[in-house]
Design an enzyme around this catalytic site. Structure first.
Site, PDB file in Angstrom:
ATOM      1  N   ASP A 118     -15.743 -33.757  -6.383  1.00 43.96           N
ATOM      2  CA  ASP A 118     -14.549 -33.442  -5.594  1.00 43.96           C
ATOM      3  C   ASP A 118     -13.442 -33.006  -6.549  1.00 43.96           C
ATOM      4  O   ASP A 118     -13.660 -32.961  -7.771  1.00 43.96           O
ATOM      5  CB  ASP A 118     -14.111 -34.641  -4.740  1.00 43.96           C
ATOM      6  CG  ASP A 118     -13.490 -34.189  -3.422  1.00 43.96           C
ATOM      7  OD1 ASP A 118     -12.522 -33.404  -3.476  1.00 43.96           O
ATOM      8  OD2 ASP A 118     -13.976 -34.596  -2.358  1.00 43.96           O
ATOM      9  N   HIS A 141     -12.960 -28.173  -2.790  1.00 41.40           N
ATOM     10  CA  HIS A 141     -12.887 -29.495  -3.435  1.00 41.40           C
ATOM     11  C   HIS A 141     -13.471 -29.451  -4.843  1.00 41.40           C
ATOM     12  O   HIS A 141     -14.325 -30.278  -5.204  1.00 41.40           O
ATOM     13  CB  HIS A 141     -13.622 -30.541  -2.578  1.00 41.40           C
ATOM     14  CG  HIS A 141     -12.844 -30.922  -1.346  1.00 41.40           C
ATOM     15  ND1 HIS A 141     -11.650 -31.596  -1.395  1.00 41.40           N
ATOM     16  CD2 HIS A 141     -13.096 -30.702  -0.021  1.00 41.40           C
ATOM     17  CE1 HIS A 141     -11.193 -31.798  -0.160  1.00 41.40           C
ATOM     18  NE2 HIS A 141     -12.045 -31.250   0.693  1.00 41.40           N
ATOM     19  N   GLU A 158     -13.178 -28.104   4.363  1.00 36.96           N
ATOM     20  CA  GLU A 158     -11.810 -27.874   3.887  1.00 36.96           C
ATOM     21  C   GLU A 158     -11.746 -26.894   2.716  1.00 36.96           C
ATOM     22  O   GLU A 158     -10.999 -27.120   1.763  1.00 36.96           O
ATOM     23  CB  GLU A 158     -11.174 -29.215   3.489  1.00 36.96           C
ATOM     24  CG  GLU A 158     -11.122 -30.194   4.651  1.00 36.96           C
ATOM     25  CD  GLU A 158     -10.583 -31.564   4.272  1.00 36.96           C
ATOM     26  OE1 GLU A 158      -9.859 -32.142   5.100  1.00 36.96           O
ATOM     27  OE2 GLU A 158     -10.899 -32.070   3.183  1.00 36.96           O
TER      28      GLU A 158
HETATM   29  C1  ACM Z   1     -13.968 -34.522   5.335  1.00 33.26           C
HETATM   30  O1  ACM Z   1     -13.480 -35.568   5.771  1.00 33.26           O
HETATM   31  N1  ACM Z   1     -13.195 -33.665   4.681  1.00 33.26           N
HETATM   32  C2  ACM Z   1     -15.358 -34.206   5.488  1.00 33.26           C
END
Ligand code: ACM
Ligand code: ZN
Length: 549
Positions: free
Chosen positions: A204, A278, A343
């Site tokens: 991440d 991420h 995201e």
């Molecule tokens: C998430 O909670 N961004 C998968």
């Protein structure tokens, strides 16, 4: 008359023995979580003592499940079990069936506790394992803290078989890193409640957590960030020249160890490698994989909106991802690799000449389709290595192949869409499955990310949405999963606090028959289960269990 007297005396003696056993250690009524499929209490009792033998039928002594049971029995009951002496009485028998019992499926079991023996039967080692977990839960909750020379078990006949094959629990080890010993403790508690998929969120923005030999900077640089001894929200950005000392990563040897440890507990480990967002930790280590030459850093606190995204028009990025997968795949026995996909904000892609060129070349209408192109290329590569992908529901936005499995977190809609179109899906809607949310009144809870998910709401989770899917479509819902994001989980005590007891609620949603679930009964069971969690050394939340009305 003489015969009658002998019988009466024998009866009195037996009663005395049982009374003595109960007096030593009064057994609990049935408190099993998750609730079994069928359970019938009988008048029988079985006394476990130092002479109780363990017998394994049709299981090789070298079977990891046999090893697990022998060592766990010693740890849990405090007796070194005798497995060599075959005897017919005072015995716990683990019998793997030679001919399948259809009612038990791949993971089910039957357990019978009678006056002579305890017998656990199953079609598979998994079934034997789950039968053993039920046996543990039939013992007094505080046994491990107060070992007994002998104790009585209530007679019971149980037939059990899980409702769903995917009984998942996710852990983010990027926002905060948790050591191997803790991961094992986490797996132990999953096993007790018959959870079988550990989704390990390994990459991440805040850290890259797995050794990759071809790209050593991922862990030399990407696994470390500046330390802040404050709550996430208040963490000040890193200052120039401040040392990145906080973090860590798992070596390949540690990963293999964890995968084997999980496998012995019938838990599959699914690694998540986030693509294409991420990814600050990657871009700090290897800035050439970004769209621009922005000076990316590893954030120390909230990072929103996230600018970092791997360039979608750069062949070298695809090669990097394939190289990483070449090293990830051999470490994990699961047939799945999770490729993230959530995201991924695409501001960079809209301005990047390479991304725009690739979109034009492939006749893609929007950046979401460029993400799909990346995902499909990686999916095909992984297929050539024998693996399937799972992605967060955003991967649906630009279109997916028929084989991709969708993990639905923004609600149930992603999974519903997937199942209607013939894709497998896993339900993990934030509303019921995000265990980083508050589980009580924020005024009396440790500070958390937000949201509100008390135990009662977690218990209401139902993986098959009502009236949305035909029975055929519903078969694509593999099960459900809780997700533990670790922004506010600054140590393992806090991880346990947020996981427990909500994990128990989830375990009933994914294991027990729908008609067997009952909130009032579950609430009673939780009281005994908290004793069990306490003596096993887990930190659980004692927040009020009912929803604030
Ligand atoms: C998430 O909670 N961004 C998968
Ligand atoms: Zn680009």
């Amino acid at each position: 008359m003489k015969k009658l007297l002998i019988i009466l005396c024998l009866n009195a003696a037996m009663t005395a023995v049982f009374t003595a056993a109960f007096a030593i250690n009064p057994p609990q009524k049935m408190q099993i979580v998750p609730e079994p499929m069928q359970l019938r209490e009988t008048e029988n009792h079985f006394v476990i003592n130092t002479d109780t033998k363990l017998r394994f039928e049709n299981l090789f002594p070298c079977d990891p499940t046999v090893h697990y049971i022998i060592s766990n029995y010693q740890h849990f009951f405090g007796f070194v079990p005798d497995t060599a002496n075959v005897q017919n009485e005072n015995c716990i028998v683990f019998e793997r069936l030679i001919y399948d019992d259809q009612e038990l499926g791949d993971e089910g079991y039957r357990i019978s506790v009678n006056n002579k023996e305890i017998r656990i039967i199953a079609n598979s080692a998994s079934g034997i394992f789950y039968g053993y977990q039920t046996l543990i839960q039939l013992t007094p909750a505080d046994l491990i803290a107060q070992p007994q020379e002998q104790f009585s078990m209530y007679g019971v006949e149980i037939t059990d078989n899980p409702r769903f094959e995917w009984r998942g629990s996710h852990l983010d080890v990027c926002r905060h890193f948790f050591p191997v010993e803790y991961i094992k403790k986490h797996l132990d508690i999953m096993a007790l409640y018959k959870m079988n998929r550990f989704h390990w969120h390994l990459t991440d923005d805040h850290g890259w957590r797995i050794q990759i030999d071809k790209y050593p900077l991922l862990t030399e640089i990407g696994a470390w960030r500046v330390f802040r001894d404050t709550n996430w929200i208040h963490a000040q950005p890193a200052q120039p020249n401040e040392k990145a000392t906080y973090g860590g990563f798992y070596t390949k040897e540690q990963v293999r160890d964890i995968v084997a440890y999980a496998a012995q507990r019938h838990i599959e480990v699914i690694p998540e490698i986030e693509i294409p967002g991420h990814c600050s930790a990657i871009l700090v280590a290897y800035p050439q994989f970004a769209c621009d030459d922005y000076p990316y850093t590893i954030p120390v606190g909230p990072y929103w909106p996230p600018k970092a995204i791997l360039c979608g028009g750069n062949e070298a990025v695809m090669q990097f991802l394939k190289d990483v997968m070449d090293e990830i795949v051999p470490l994990f026995s699961s047939s799945y690799i999770h490729i993230g996909g959530d995201e991924a904000l695409k501001g960079n892609w809209e301005k990047c000449p390479k991304c725009l060129k690739r979109m034009k070349k492939l006749h893609l209408k929007n950046p979401e389709q460029l993400q799909s192109a990346m995902v499909i290329e990686i999916e095909q590569y992984l297929a050539s290595l024998g693996k399937q992908i799972i992605g967060w529901d955003e991967i649906l936005d630009g279109g997916v192949s028929k084989k991709a499995t969708i993990m639905s977190w923004r609600g149930q809609e992603g999974a519903i869409y997937a199942a209607r179109h013939g894709n497998d899906a896993i339900m993990a809607p934030a509303s019921h499955c995000y265990f980083d949310y508050y589980q009580g009144d924020p005024k009396s809870e440790p500070v958390s990310i937000g949201g509100y998910l008390p135990l009662e709401k977690a218990y209401q989770f139902e993986p098959i949405p009502q009236d949305s899917l035909t029975p055929e479509q519903a078969k694509h819902i593999l099960g459900g999963q809780c997700n533990l994001w670790s922004e506010f989980l600054f140590n393992t005590q806090k991880v346990e606090y947020m996981l427990l007891p909500r994990l128990l609620a989830l375990s009933e949603a994914v294991w027990s028959p729908k008609e067997k679930r009952n909130w009032e009964h579950f609430k009673q069971k939780i009281t005994a289960q908290k004793v069990r969690l306490h003596v096993m050394g887990y930190n659980y939340a004692d927040s009020p269990v009912d929803m604030v009305k």
